[in-house]
Design a protein around this motif. Sequence first.
Motif, mmCIF file in Angstrom:
data_model
loop_
_atom_site.group_PDB
_atom_site.id
_atom_site.type_symbol
_atom_site.label_atom_id
_atom_site.label_comp_id
_atom_site.label_asym_id
_atom_site.label_seq_id
_atom_site.Cartn_x
_atom_site.Cartn_y
_atom_site.Cartn_z
ATOM 1 N N LEU A 79 -55.592 9.482 -38.380
ATOM 2 C CA LEU A 79 -56.965 9.192 -38.074
ATOM 3 C C LEU A 79 -58.045 10.315 -39.072
ATOM 4 C CD1 LEU A 79 -56.934 8.805 -34.243
ATOM 5 C CD2 LEU A 79 -57.695 7.267 -35.975
ATOM 6 N N ASP A 80 -57.752 11.361 -39.537
ATOM 7 C CA ASP A 80 -58.416 12.121 -40.278
ATOM 8 C C ASP A 80 -58.995 11.405 -41.188
ATOM 9 O OD1 ASP A 80 -58.596 14.186 -38.425
ATOM 10 O OD2 ASP A 80 -56.926 15.195 -39.373
ATOM 11 N N ARG A 81 -58.152 10.550 -42.007
ATOM 12 C CA ARG A 81 -58.630 9.570 -42.877
ATOM 13 C C ARG A 81 -58.740 8.190 -42.751
ATOM 14 N NH1 ARG A 81 -53.237 10.070 -46.354
ATOM 15 N NH2 ARG A 81 -54.535 8.779 -48.204
ATOM 16 N N LYS A 82 -58.999 7.894 -41.497
ATOM 17 C CA LYS A 82 -59.171 6.252 -41.084
ATOM 18 C C LYS A 82 -59.925 5.344 -41.932
ATOM 19 C CE LYS A 82 -62.672 6.946 -37.567
ATOM 20 N NZ LYS A 82 -62.743 6.957 -36.128
ATOM 21 N N ILE A 83 -61.128 5.762 -42.178
ATOM 22 C CA ILE A 83 -61.996 5.119 -43.095
ATOM 23 C C ILE A 83 -61.368 4.845 -44.422
ATOM 24 C CG2 ILE A 83 -64.596 4.805 -43.992
ATOM 25 C CD1 ILE A 83 -64.115 4.222 -41.065
ATOM 26 N N GLU A 84 -61.126 6.081 -45.246
ATOM 27 C CA GLU A 84 -60.365 5.836 -46.488
ATOM 28 C C GLU A 84 -59.224 4.789 -46.412
ATOM 29 O OE1 GLU A 84 -57.130 8.665 -49.143
ATOM 30 O OE2 GLU A 84 -58.501 9.660 -47.501
ATOM 31 N N LEU A 85 -58.310 5.013 -45.512
ATOM 32 C CA LEU A 85 -57.239 4.145 -45.433
ATOM 33 C C LEU A 85 -57.493 2.721 -45.208
ATOM 34 C CD1 LEU A 85 -54.651 6.566 -43.427
ATOM 35 C CD2 LEU A 85 -54.814 6.008 -46.105
ATOM 36 N N ILE A 99 -58.148 -6.010 -39.784
ATOM 37 C CA ILE A 99 -58.968 -5.041 -40.715
ATOM 38 C C ILE A 99 -60.497 -5.232 -40.169
ATOM 39 C CG2 ILE A 99 -60.073 -4.596 -42.996
ATOM 40 C CD1 ILE A 99 -57.491 -5.222 -44.318
ATOM 41 N N MET A 100 -60.843 -6.506 -40.023
ATOM 42 C CA MET A 100 -61.960 -6.736 -39.429
ATOM 43 C C MET A 100 -62.357 -6.007 -38.133
ATOM 44 S SD MET A 100 -63.547 -10.694 -38.296
ATOM 45 C CE MET A 100 -62.137 -11.098 -37.191
ATOM 46 N N PHE A 101 -61.275 -5.995 -36.999
ATOM 47 C CA PHE A 101 -61.381 -5.312 -35.866
ATOM 48 C C PHE A 101 -61.426 -4.047 -35.882
ATOM 49 C CE2 PHE A 101 -58.321 -9.061 -34.110
ATOM 50 C CZ PHE A 101 -59.733 -9.974 -33.926
ATOM 51 N N TYR A 102 -60.626 -3.362 -36.951
ATOM 52 C CA TYR A 102 -61.065 -1.918 -37.149
ATOM 53 C C TYR A 102 -62.405 -1.680 -37.587
ATOM 54 C CZ TYR A 102 -56.053 -0.838 -37.393
ATOM 55 O OH TYR A 102 -54.661 -0.708 -37.217
ATOM 56 N N SER A 103 -62.946 -2.497 -38.535
ATOM 57 C CA SER A 103 -64.202 -2.267 -38.941
ATOM 58 C C SER A 103 -65.404 -2.606 -37.973
ATOM 59 C CB SER A 103 -64.537 -3.197 -40.131
ATOM 60 O OG SER A 103 -63.639 -3.194 -41.341
ATOM 61 N N HIS A 104 -65.192 -3.177 -37.065
ATOM 62 C CA HIS A 104 -66.024 -3.468 -36.096
ATOM 63 C C HIS A 104 -65.898 -2.331 -35.099
ATOM 64 C CE1 HIS A 104 -68.559 -5.401 -33.049
ATOM 65 N NE2 HIS A 104 -67.546 -5.450 -32.284
ATOM 66 N N GLN A 105 -64.716 -1.862 -34.732
ATOM 67 C CA GLN A 105 -64.659 -0.827 -33.720
ATOM 68 C C GLN A 105 -65.306 0.603 -34.249
ATOM 69 O OE1 GLN A 105 -63.712 -0.494 -30.705
ATOM 70 N NE2 GLN A 105 -63.872 1.627 -30.378
ATOM 71 N N LYS A 144 -51.292 -2.963 -41.659
ATOM 72 C CA LYS A 144 -51.698 -3.236 -40.655
ATOM 73 C C LYS A 144 -52.214 -1.892 -39.504
ATOM 74 C CE LYS A 144 -50.303 -8.146 -40.545
ATOM 75 N NZ LYS A 144 -49.604 -8.961 -39.960
ATOM 76 N N LEU A 145 -50.958 -0.899 -39.550
ATOM 77 C CA LEU A 145 -51.463 0.194 -38.682
ATOM 78 C C LEU A 145 -51.817 1.328 -39.531
ATOM 79 C CD1 LEU A 145 -47.706 -0.102 -36.956
ATOM 80 C CD2 LEU A 145 -49.983 -0.306 -35.928
#
Length: 280
Positions: free
Chosen positions: A164-170, A198-204, A157-158
């Motif tokens: 953060l440089d790979r945040k979308i890949e991760l 994961i939904m919250f990350y995607s939205h942010q 979840k974290l």
Amino acid sequence: MSKGYPNFYDRMMKNIASYDLKSFFLFFGLDCIPYFSIANEVVDGGLNLSLLDLPVCTSKGIVNFEFQFDRDEADDRRFIRYGVQLYEKYGFPVMSVVIDFKAQEDEPFPIEISKGCVFTIYVKSLNERNPDIVLNNINDKLAINEKPLGKDLTGLKLLPFLDLDRKIELLDKATEVLFSLDKNLVGLREIKHLMRVIMFYSHQWNYEENLDRLGRWSIMVDDLSQDAVVHFGKVNRKKGREERSYEVARYMIDDGFSAEDVSKYSRLDLSIVNQLMLMK
């Protein structure tokens, strides 16, 4: 970074920690047993109210978590004050733990308050937690149909925060693991919480493609399909409720669902669903 990112970071950390305190403690290497979170309000002698991030009652006293995006000396002094106020309020030993977004390693950070009096802040670094190790641990267990540990799932979840440089890949990798989880192995409650995270990350991060992937997948999972429209309708507000309902309906029609089921889960009238099916 997105506007308001530090606030998003704080909210996500509190959400993930509060969901499973024991696993959160284990992930960050804290050797005490958490019992429950306590009121986060403390008042000083001048009746000034302070709001702490996440104080927790444990087997060794109180652990006060602070989630910091940019930490400086003023913050450290504030954490000392919080520790004193918590001690005065509850009378238990207090340990201050700072989850520091930018720290490079875990370290005890002693601060001399006066001669011979030292207060230690325990800094925990996200950067020290390797996202690839977190992923490998989970995938290795899933490969042999072994249930991942709670601290593994907390790490999942974290995951985008660990680099953060790979945040979308991760985020993509965390989504792939979500899609591979068996509810009989890890439990439906855990899957639902991971999906929301994961939904919250995607939205942010305005990752619309991943929101659509999550929506299509959740519709196909029996125990998730009933609340899929609710979740994704709320998150994807800018597309509008009606447009989202039509998208859900089209996905379900393409996947062979009956008109009654499409109407139920998309919340479109049955007559509209029948027209969409004729137009397919």
